[in-house]
Design a protein around this motif. Structure first.
Motif, PDB file in Angstrom:
ATOM      1  N   ALA A 211       0.833  -1.209   0.000  1.00  0.00           N
ATOM      2  CA  ALA A 211       0.000   0.000   0.000  1.00  0.00           C
ATOM      3  C   ALA A 211       0.865   1.256   0.000  1.00  0.00           C
ATOM      4  CB  ALA A 211      -0.944  -0.006   1.208  1.00  0.00           C
ATOM      5  N   ARG A 212       1.963   1.237   0.764  1.00  0.00           N
ATOM      6  CA  ARG A 212       2.867   2.390   0.784  1.00  0.00           C
ATOM      7  C   ARG A 212       3.482   2.622  -0.587  1.00  0.00           C
ATOM      8  NH1 ARG A 212       3.948   0.467   5.926  1.00  0.00           N
ATOM      9  NH2 ARG A 212       5.734  -0.771   5.243  1.00  0.00           N
TER      10      ARG A 212
ATOM     11  N   ASN B 286      -1.065  25.512  -2.070  1.00  0.00           N
ATOM     12  CA  ASN B 286      -2.249  24.697  -2.385  1.00  0.00           C
ATOM     13  C   ASN B 286      -1.990  23.229  -2.089  1.00  0.00           C
ATOM     14  OD1 ASN B 286      -3.688  26.926  -3.268  1.00  0.00           O
ATOM     15  ND2 ASN B 286      -3.148  26.619  -5.415  1.00  0.00           N
ATOM     16  N   TRP B 287      -0.813  22.757  -2.461  1.00  0.00           N
ATOM     17  CA  TRP B 287      -0.452  21.353  -2.241  1.00  0.00           C
ATOM     18  C   TRP B 287      -0.425  21.044  -0.739  1.00  0.00           C
ATOM     19  CZ3 TRP B 287      -0.208  17.231  -5.260  1.00  0.00           C
ATOM     20  CH2 TRP B 287       0.502  16.120  -4.831  1.00  0.00           C
TER      21      TRP B 287
ATOM     22  N   MET C 223       1.171   9.321  -5.721  1.00  0.00           N
ATOM     23  CA  MET C 223       1.581  10.685  -5.387  1.00  0.00           C
ATOM     24  C   MET C 223       2.544  11.229  -6.437  1.00  0.00           C
ATOM     25  SD  MET C 223       1.146  13.128  -3.191  1.00  0.00           S
ATOM     26  CE  MET C 223       0.477  12.289  -1.781  1.00  0.00           C
ATOM     27  N   ALA C 224       3.481  10.398  -6.886  1.00  0.00           N
ATOM     28  CA  ALA C 224       4.439  10.830  -7.906  1.00  0.00           C
ATOM     29  C   ALA C 224       3.720  11.168  -9.209  1.00  0.00           C
ATOM     30  CB  ALA C 224       5.492   9.744  -8.138  1.00  0.00           C
ATOM     31  N   THR C 225       2.737  10.361  -9.577  1.00  0.00           N
ATOM     32  CA  THR C 225       1.970  10.622 -10.794  1.00  0.00           C
ATOM     33  C   THR C 225       1.208  11.940 -10.679  1.00  0.00           C
ATOM     34  OG1 THR C 225       1.752   8.260 -11.235  1.00  0.00           O
ATOM     35  CG2 THR C 225       0.167   9.710 -12.307  1.00  0.00           C
ATOM     36  N   THR C 226       0.584  12.165  -9.541  1.00  0.00           N
ATOM     37  CA  THR C 226      -0.158  13.401  -9.312  1.00  0.00           C
ATOM     38  C   THR C 226       0.765  14.608  -9.356  1.00  0.00           C
ATOM     39  OG1 THR C 226      -1.800  12.250  -7.970  1.00  0.00           O
ATOM     40  CG2 THR C 226      -1.651  14.623  -7.671  1.00  0.00           C
ATOM     41  N   LEU C 227       1.885  14.524  -8.661  1.00  0.00           N
ATOM     42  CA  LEU C 227       2.827  15.638  -8.633  1.00  0.00           C
ATOM     43  C   LEU C 227       3.388  15.914 -10.025  1.00  0.00           C
ATOM     44  CD1 LEU C 227       4.362  17.770  -7.079  1.00  0.00           C
ATOM     45  CD2 LEU C 227       6.045  16.026  -6.463  1.00  0.00           C
TER      46      LEU C 227
END
Length: 76
Positions: free
Chosen positions: A27-28, A70-71, A35-39
């Motif tokens: 899960a981690r 915002n982040w 998170m990397a994809t979003t960033l």
């Protein structure tokens, strides 16, 4: 592509604690990938805005500060 743990991946004599640890670790890893994809997408959007609007260095710095705020606020 997300890899999911299958029944075959679990040893027959696995202790419940071991299984929980494996699931938590997976899960981690998946969370970090998400998170990397979003960033990455957010940074790409910012870079596109900078290029299209031909922003100055001062405007770019402010844009980065706003995005950083915002982040940070998203997780509070």
């Amino acid at each position: 592509m997300t890899m999911h743990m299958k029944r075959q991946d679990i040893p027959q004599n696995a202790a419940p604690e071991s299984l929980v640890q494996q699931l938590c670790a997976q899960a981690r890893v998946e969370g970090r990938k998400d998170m990397a994809t979003t960033l990455s997408a957010r940074l790409n959007r910012l870079a596109t805005d900078v290029a299209i609007n031909e922003l100055s260095a001062v405007e770019i710095i402010q844009l980065m500060r706003d995005e950083s705020e915002n982040w940070g606020n998203q997780w509070n």
